[in-house]
Design a protein around this motif. Structure first.
Motif, PDB file in Angstrom:
ATOM      1  N   GLY A  91      -1.886  -8.655  -1.871  1.00  0.00           N
ATOM      2  CA  GLY A  91      -2.882  -8.230  -2.959  1.00  0.00           C
ATOM      3  C   GLY A  91      -3.024  -8.094  -4.624  1.00  0.00           C
TER       4      GLY A  91
ATOM      5  N   ALA B 228      -4.076  -4.353  -3.676  1.00  0.00           N
ATOM      6  CA  ALA B 228      -5.517  -4.176  -2.362  1.00  0.00           C
ATOM      7  C   ALA B 228      -6.857  -4.034  -3.626  1.00  0.00           C
ATOM      8  CB  ALA B 228      -5.811  -2.441  -2.656  1.00  0.00           C
TER       9      ALA B 228
ATOM     10  N   GLU C 167      -7.492  -4.700   1.904  1.00  0.00           N
ATOM     11  CA  GLU C 167      -7.318  -3.027   2.145  1.00  0.00           C
ATOM     12  C   GLU C 167      -5.839  -2.385   1.868  1.00  0.00           C
ATOM     13  OE1 GLU C 167     -11.674  -1.461   3.751  1.00  0.00           O
ATOM     14  OE2 GLU C 167      -9.348  -0.937   4.759  1.00  0.00           O
ATOM     15  N   GLU C 168      -4.855  -3.072   2.448  1.00  0.00           N
ATOM     16  CA  GLU C 168      -3.082  -2.166   2.539  1.00  0.00           C
ATOM     17  C   GLU C 168      -2.893  -3.672   2.982  1.00  0.00           C
ATOM     18  OE1 GLU C 168      -2.615   1.253   4.892  1.00  0.00           O
ATOM     19  OE2 GLU C 168      -4.912   0.885   5.870  1.00  0.00           O
TER      20      GLU C 168
ATOM     21  N   ASP D 116       4.471  -8.551   1.880  1.00  0.00           N
ATOM     22  CA  ASP D 116       3.009  -8.507   1.398  1.00  0.00           C
ATOM     23  C   ASP D 116       2.146  -9.516   1.676  1.00  0.00           C
ATOM     24  OD1 ASP D 116       4.039  -9.803  -0.227  1.00  0.00           O
ATOM     25  OD2 ASP D 116       2.452  -8.866  -1.857  1.00  0.00           O
TER      26      ASP D 116
ATOM     27  N   TRP E  41      -2.446  -8.521   4.977  1.00  0.00           N
ATOM     28  CA  TRP E  41      -3.279  -7.136   4.693  1.00  0.00           C
ATOM     29  C   TRP E  41      -4.106  -7.307   6.027  1.00  0.00           C
ATOM     30  CZ3 TRP E  41      -3.549  -4.864  -0.096  1.00  0.00           C
ATOM     31  CH2 TRP E  41      -2.135  -4.945  -1.138  1.00  0.00           C
TER      32      TRP E  41
END
Length: 363
Positions: free
Chosen positions: A110, A112, A127-128, A135, A138
């Motif tokens: 990240g 995002a 995006e997420e 994390d 993604w």
């Protein structure tokens, strides 16, 4: 389950076995066989003599993709591992830092909105996170619809630092790999089936061993993190379901070739062990608490002591058998990882004396 052992770096298989010397084929790896806590040592090409007529091998037909693509974030070079294609057209991806020895250092993906440039003017935007647990992976939106074309043009197989150098994509395809109608495949090789050759398959069939194809498209693993597997696409066709049920109703054994094959066939099994045709996404994690409903045995590679795959082995064989097998693998100097040796876990055979330990040569 974490094993209290350490795998020395020199036991990592650095190149495919057929590249270790002249005249070697894929079946020139070693085979550790566990029947309960009884362990014996073999060459993989002895497998037909270790199985019996009526046994069924469940094999994963997913082909391996060239899933690693060079890219950049701003002026920083990255390697993108394409893991899983979602139903909405997005891809689950992992960003890694290149270091000349394979893409070994995972980096936080990240936040995002981060944009990654790829060859040919392709862009992807994070995006997420795939999971709230980490994390590392993604969901990303890619600027072109045909991501598989990008992989074919610019990708290479995912490689970690324990291997010596890049290998061609063909080195990561198993003899069972079939291209899907949609071109989908696995981010990393379903490697338990790698030692099979067409000659060995023919010998197994001639001895009455059957094969049941299933498909599970594997996402990326990690050299550092050992999270449980994420949801993956799978399919168990009706013909394979019928084969499994017929063997379970008779005297044969259902032996999965790889943890991916276990996940697929167990995802299609009812609580009573009857397998039905099924396809879609599976989030099943096979643990000792859940147990196995279908699988009697498992052919698999040797996993890191921290790997979540060991929970599946324990579900099939029990803690004592897994610990005993891995102690013998270390003692016997077996080789780890996708180009390494393999482990056949079978139920104890009460119809004959336990096999004696036979040490074979390692090529």
């Amino acid at each position: 389950m974490t094993l209290t052992l350490r795998v020395p770096e020199e036991l990592s298989a650095r190149v495919p076995v057929e590249r270790r010397g002249p005249g070697l084929d894929r079946d020139a790896v070693r085979l550790l066989v566990s029947r309960g806590t009884e362990v014996s040592h073999h060459a993989f090409r002895e497998l037909p003599g270790l199985l019996r007529a009526g046994d069924l091998l469940v094999v994963n037909t997913s082909p391996t993709l060239a899933a690693a693509v060079d890219g950049w974030v701003g002026h920083a070079r990255v390697v993108v591992h394409f893991s899983t294609r979602g139903d909405d057209g997005r891809w689950a991806v992992e960003l890694r830092d290149p270091d000349g020895r394979g893409t070994t250092r995972a980096r936080a993906g990240g936040p995002a909105g981060v944009e990654v440039g790829l060859p040919g003017g392709v862009r992807l935007v994070l995006e997420e996170p795939l999971s709230a647990r980490a994390d590392r992976l993604w969901w990303a939106r890619v600027s072109v619809a045909d991501v598989l074309a990008v992989l074919r043009a610019h990708g290479r197989p995912i490689r970690y630092s324990y291997t010596a150098r890049d290998q061609p994509l063909s080195a990561y395809q198993t003899v069972f790999a079939l291209p899907g109608a949609d071109g989908a495949g696995s981010a990393e090789m379903p490697s338990a089936a790698r030692p099979f050759t067409a000659r060995l398959v023919a010998e197994l069939v001639s001895r009455g061993v059957q094969f049941a194809p299933v498909t599970l498209h594997t996402g990326v693993a990690s050299a550092e993190a050992h999270e449980p597997p994420y949801p993956e696409r799978f399919a168990v066709p009706a013909t394979s379901a019928r084969l499994v049920n017929a063997v379970r109703a008779g005297d044969g054994r259902v032996i999965a070739v790889g943890t991916t094959a276990v996940r697929a066939v167990e995802s299609a099994a009812r609580a009573d062990g009857v397998v039905r045709a099924a396809a879609g996404w599976t989030d099943l994690v096979v643990t000792p608490e859940r147990g196995v409903r279908v699988v009697d045995g498992l052919l698999t590679g040797l996993h890191e002591p921290e790997a979540s795959h060991l929970l599946m082995l324990r579900a099939v064989a029990g803690r004592a058998a897994v610990e005993r097998g891995y102690e013998e693998a270390l003692r016997g100097r077996y080789l780890w990882h996708e180009f390494g040796d393999v482990h056949l876990v079978l139920p104890p055979d009460t119809t004959r004396p336990a096999p004696h330990s036979v040490h074979c040569c390692r090529n």
